[in-house]
Design a protein around this motif. Structure first.
Motif, PDB file in Angstrom:
ATOM      1  N   CYS A 227     125.810  80.564  85.411  1.00 48.09           N
ATOM      2  CA  CYS A 227     126.634  79.302  86.150  1.00 48.09           C
ATOM      3  C   CYS A 227     127.685  78.876  85.206  1.00 48.09           C
ATOM      4  O   CYS A 227     127.117  78.702  83.883  1.00 48.09           O
ATOM      5  CB  CYS A 227     125.354  78.501  86.524  1.00 48.09           C
ATOM      6  N   THR A 230     133.320  76.825  87.197  1.00 47.04           N
ATOM      7  CA  THR A 230     134.180  77.577  87.942  1.00 47.04           C
ATOM      8  C   THR A 230     133.593  78.902  88.220  1.00 47.04           C
ATOM      9  O   THR A 230     133.005  79.404  87.428  1.00 47.04           O
ATOM     10  CB  THR A 230     135.748  77.608  87.577  1.00 47.04           C
ATOM     11  N   ALA A 231     134.074  79.605  89.344  1.00 50.03           N
ATOM     12  CA  ALA A 231     133.308  80.597  89.642  1.00 50.03           C
ATOM     13  C   ALA A 231     134.257  81.821  88.681  1.00 50.03           C
ATOM     14  O   ALA A 231     133.564  82.655  88.287  1.00 50.03           O
ATOM     15  CB  ALA A 231     133.502  81.318  91.302  1.00 50.03           C
ATOM     16  N   GLU A 232     135.425  81.449  88.583  1.00 54.99           N
ATOM     17  CA  GLU A 232     136.038  82.333  87.523  1.00 54.99           C
ATOM     18  C   GLU A 232     135.587  82.520  86.223  1.00 54.99           C
ATOM     19  O   GLU A 232     135.440  83.307  85.494  1.00 54.99           O
ATOM     20  CB  GLU A 232     137.550  81.992  87.730  1.00 54.99           C
ATOM     21  N   GLY A 287     128.537  82.096  89.513  1.00 58.58           N
ATOM     22  CA  GLY A 287     129.282  81.168  90.088  1.00 58.58           C
ATOM     23  C   GLY A 287     129.178  79.673  89.579  1.00 58.58           C
ATOM     24  O   GLY A 287     128.611  79.510  88.640  1.00 58.58           O
ATOM     25  N   THR A 288     129.532  78.757  90.346  1.00 60.13           N
ATOM     26  CA  THR A 288     129.572  77.573  90.178  1.00 60.13           C
ATOM     27  C   THR A 288     128.073  77.084  90.524  1.00 60.13           C
ATOM     28  O   THR A 288     127.063  77.814  91.071  1.00 60.13           O
ATOM     29  CB  THR A 288     130.121  76.553  91.203  1.00 60.13           C
ATOM     30  N   GLU A 291     127.319  77.673  94.388  1.00 60.31           N
ATOM     31  CA  GLU A 291     127.054  79.053  94.636  1.00 60.31           C
ATOM     32  C   GLU A 291     125.809  79.476  94.150  1.00 60.31           C
ATOM     33  O   GLU A 291     125.031  80.385  94.790  1.00 60.31           O
ATOM     34  CB  GLU A 291     128.296  79.486  94.033  1.00 60.31           C
TER      35      GLU A 291
END
Length: 339
Positions: A227, A230-232, A287-288, A291
């Motif tokens: 985690c 940001t997802a990126e 992900g975040t 997510e």
């Protein structure tokens, strides 16, 4: 939802095995503070990039520097050892740290064929005899050998006020049935094998026999999760472990430890960005916080898990620790106030 931590003591590129083991202690201390239920150490032998060959030693080190979090082996590879010695070792740990010790067992080799030969004679025979060895181990923990048994008059001393809690770990129906038949908790390594998961879990639930202190099935899913804000960023950090696994699957393991994300890409030549992302996301919660939470809840509901155990890899220990911190906050774990 109960969450726990599985640690394999990864060695980071540019660091040492000692640093990896110190990171294990720091992670256990953070897990205790954040409200994770238990912290387990895995057993591996001469497996590149992993530092822990003796979880029982690490548990003594970590137990002396924590106070409430449950500690366990995930797992002791029982075909290498005599049940009596394992019972003695974990009874000693449970005497030092009452009510905090889990004893997970598994049949996997944890290393190469040469390692198996070096560790034990007739390893494959011992794998086939694992059910008998596990029952013997349980009898030593419970003190329940029949009176006419040669071991009935010996104890796996010291005898702790609360015996270690036995678990079976695995990735197959066979391990699930062993846990069910012996009435122990079961941990399924979803991060290692999703293909057999449904069959194994259903076999465990359908065949469980209350046989000890555990009156109903208890299932832990061990899953991979990372985690970030940001997802990126989470996907970028995950490149380190993905590249390590990718190269290992091709028979060309990465030397020198878990690579930094910018170095990991050179091991993934020939894979497009979409394929890398798809492969990483297929078996991991990446992900975040929101997510990751959705994926964890999906796994919990799909498999009817009582608890999830998270394995989180990142090249930078701060990123790894930050992942566990974000997940703990998102899942509303109750932080512990430590004395």
């Amino acid at each position: 939802m109960k969450l726990s931590i599985l640690d394999q003591a990864p060695i980071l590129a540019g660091s040492t095995p000692r640093e990896a083991l110190v990171h294990s202690l720091r992670l256990a201390q953070a897990g205790e503070r954040l409200g994770y239920t238990r912290f387990w150490m895995a057993e591996h032998h001469d497996l590149g990039g992993l530092a822990c060959s003796a979880p029982e030693i690490m548990l003594g080190y970590i137990g002396a520097n924590t106070s409430t979090i449950r500690l366990g082996a995930g797992a002791i590879l029982l075909p290498y050892y005599r049940p009596y010695k394992v019972a003695e070792t974990f009874n000693l740990l449970a005497t030092l740290f009452p009510g905090r010790i889990d004893l997970g067992i598994a049949r996997s080799p944890g290393g190469s064929a040469e390692v198996s030969m070096a560790l034990a004679d007739r390893y494959l025979d011992n794998v086939w005899k694992l059910p008998e060895a596990f029952e013997e181990l349980l009898r030593f923990l419970d003190g329940t050998h029949p009176e006419d048994h040669p071991y009935s008059k010996i104890a796996a001393a010291p005898l702790p006020p609360v015996p270690p809690e036995p678990w079976v770990l695995g990735t197959s129906k066979k391990s699930a049935m062993l846990a069910a038949e012996q009435g122990t908790a079961y941990a399924y390594g979803l991060f290692m094998n999703e293909e057999n998961a449904k069959e194994a879990v259903e076999a465990y639930f359908a065949n469980f026999r209350p046989n000890r202190t555990l009156k109903k099935p208890y299932l832990v899913l061990a899953v991979s999760a990372l985690c970030a804000d940001t997802a990126e960023r989470a996907l970028e950090l995950s490149l380190s472990s993905f590249a390590t696994g990718w190269q290992a699957s091709r028979g060309t393991p990465i030397e020198g430890g878990l690579p930094a994300p910018e170095d990991a890409r050179k091991y993934l030549e020939g894979l497009g960005e979409d394929e890398i992302r798809s492969r990483m996301m297929a078996r991991s919660a990446i992900g975040t916080p929101a997510e990751v939470r959705r994926r964890l809840e999906q796994w919990r509901d799909e498999y009817r898990a009582d608890e999830l155990m998270l394995l989180s890899y990142a090249h930078d220990f701060g990123d790894r620790l930050g992942s566990y911190e974000r997940i703990a906050r998102e899942m509303a774990l109750t932080p512990r106030t430590l004395s």
